[in-house]
Design an enzyme around this catalytic site. Structure first.
Site, mmCIF file in Angstrom:
data_model
loop_
_atom_site.group_PDB
_atom_site.id
_atom_site.type_symbol
_atom_site.label_atom_id
_atom_site.label_comp_id
_atom_site.label_asym_id
_atom_site.label_seq_id
_atom_site.Cartn_x
_atom_site.Cartn_y
_atom_site.Cartn_z
ATOM 1 N N CYS A 1 -6.537 -4.902 -12.178
ATOM 2 C CA CYS A 1 -5.444 -4.364 -11.635
ATOM 3 C C CYS A 1 -5.342 -3.362 -12.494
ATOM 4 C CB CYS A 1 -4.229 -5.925 -11.987
ATOM 5 S SG CYS A 1 -4.170 -6.575 -13.788
ATOM 6 N N ASN B 1 -4.691 -4.403 -17.346
ATOM 7 C CA ASN B 1 -5.402 -5.667 -17.178
ATOM 8 C C ASN B 1 -4.934 -6.852 -18.701
ATOM 9 O OD1 ASN B 1 -8.806 -5.251 -18.727
ATOM 10 N ND2 ASN B 1 -7.793 -6.378 -17.462
ATOM 11 N N CYS C 1 -2.977 -8.728 -17.668
ATOM 12 C CA CYS C 1 -2.186 -9.988 -16.595
ATOM 13 C C CYS C 1 -2.322 -10.585 -15.732
ATOM 14 C CB CYS C 1 -0.288 -9.738 -16.419
ATOM 15 S SG CYS C 1 0.682 -8.692 -17.479
ATOM 16 N N ARG C 2 -2.447 -9.609 -14.556
ATOM 17 C CA ARG C 2 -3.033 -10.128 -13.579
ATOM 18 C C ARG C 2 -4.495 -10.826 -13.126
ATOM 19 N NH1 ARG C 2 -0.265 -6.279 -9.224
ATOM 20 N NH2 ARG C 2 -0.080 -4.571 -11.482
ATOM 21 N N SER C 3 -5.430 -9.340 -13.413
ATOM 22 C CA SER C 3 -6.640 -9.125 -13.587
ATOM 23 C C SER C 3 -7.044 -10.230 -14.691
ATOM 24 C CB SER C 3 -7.467 -8.207 -13.477
ATOM 25 O OG SER C 3 -7.140 -7.150 -14.432
ATOM 26 N N ASP D 1 3.114 -7.506 -9.614
ATOM 27 C CA ASP D 1 3.204 -7.159 -11.052
ATOM 28 C C ASP D 1 4.247 -8.109 -11.651
ATOM 29 O OD1 ASP D 1 2.982 -5.953 -13.891
ATOM 30 O OD2 ASP D 1 3.324 -3.987 -12.876
HETATM 31 P P1 4NP Z 1 -0.964 -6.274 -15.349
HETATM 32 O O1 4NP Z 1 0.348 -5.479 -15.163
HETATM 33 O O2 4NP Z 1 -0.961 -4.614 -14.658
HETATM 34 O O3 4NP Z 1 -1.082 -7.281 -14.316
HETATM 35 O O4 4NP Z 1 -1.670 -6.056 -15.995
HETATM 36 C C1 4NP Z 1 1.287 -5.130 -16.156
HETATM 37 C C2 4NP Z 1 0.970 -4.420 -17.393
HETATM 38 C C3 4NP Z 1 1.078 -3.542 -17.888
HETATM 39 C C4 4NP Z 1 2.172 -2.585 -17.396
HETATM 40 C C5 4NP Z 1 2.070 -2.986 -15.485
HETATM 41 C C6 4NP Z 1 1.647 -3.969 -15.440
HETATM 42 N N1 4NP Z 1 2.463 -1.400 -18.220
HETATM 43 O O5 4NP Z 1 3.395 -0.444 -17.331
HETATM 44 O O6 4NP Z 1 2.570 -1.723 -19.379
#
Ligand code: 4NP
Length: 158
Positions: free
Chosen positions: A8, A11, A13-15, A125
């Site tokens: 994602c 790295n 939340c989703r992945s 997200d």
């Molecule tokens: P992820 O979520 O891609 O599912 O890990 C996010 C975590 C942090 C951010 C964006 C998405 N950020 O912009 O910091």
């Protein structure tokens, strides 16, 4: 060994959740020795961090424990992994844009392509949203990981 990488943006939340959900499924089916399962982000925003606490909390309610630390997707990952699972369209395009010679495209998939219920959807997200977003992510991932594991079991005669 079948190598699977969940990817994602951050790295955190989703992945890591994809990694945790898939590891939990594989453990339940006693297939742990068949798999290497990891996750990565297309950005370096959160490198070295544990999964987002909110994501960890929602996953733990389903007995899914997120233990990974964020790392950035690396060019070497194309060769190391057999299935590279993108969570959304941006992740998918960012991964493919790193495949300069266009030789690894057949390893890169959209996560929800493996779900009969959610096909064609992105795993949204959840970072800037609230609780329901985290639950939605886990629902999507549980459904998609089940489908992915079934297809891998068929393809690899497990
Ligand atoms: P992820 O979520 O891609 O599912 O890990 C996010 C975590 C942090 C951010 C964006 C998405 N950020 O912009 O910091």
């Amino acid at each position: 060994m079948i190598n699977i990488l969940f990817v994602c943006l951050g790295n955190i939340c989703r992945s890591p959740s994809g990694e945790g959900v898939f590891k939990t499924l594989v453990k339940r089916e006693n297939l742990e020795t068949e798999f290497f399962i990891d996750s990565a982000g297309t950005s370096a925003f959160h490198v070295g961090e544990q999964a987002d606490r909110r994501m960890q909390k929602h996953a733990a309610k389903r007995n899914i424990y997120l233990t990974s630390r964020s790392r950035k997707f690396a060019i070497d990952d194309f060769a190391k992994f057999d299935y590279i699972m993108a969570m959304d369209n941006d992740n998918y395009m960012d991964i493919l844009s790193m495949d300069k010679q266009d030789i690894f495209k057949n390893k890169v998939f959209m996560m929800t392509d493996f779900s009969p219920l959610y096909q064609g959807r992105e795993v949204p997200d959840p970072y800037y949203g609230g609780g329901p977003g985290f639950e939605d992510v886990l629902d999507l991932l549980e459904e998609s990981c089940l489908g992915l594991l079934e297809i891998i079991k068929k393809n690899h005669e497990l």
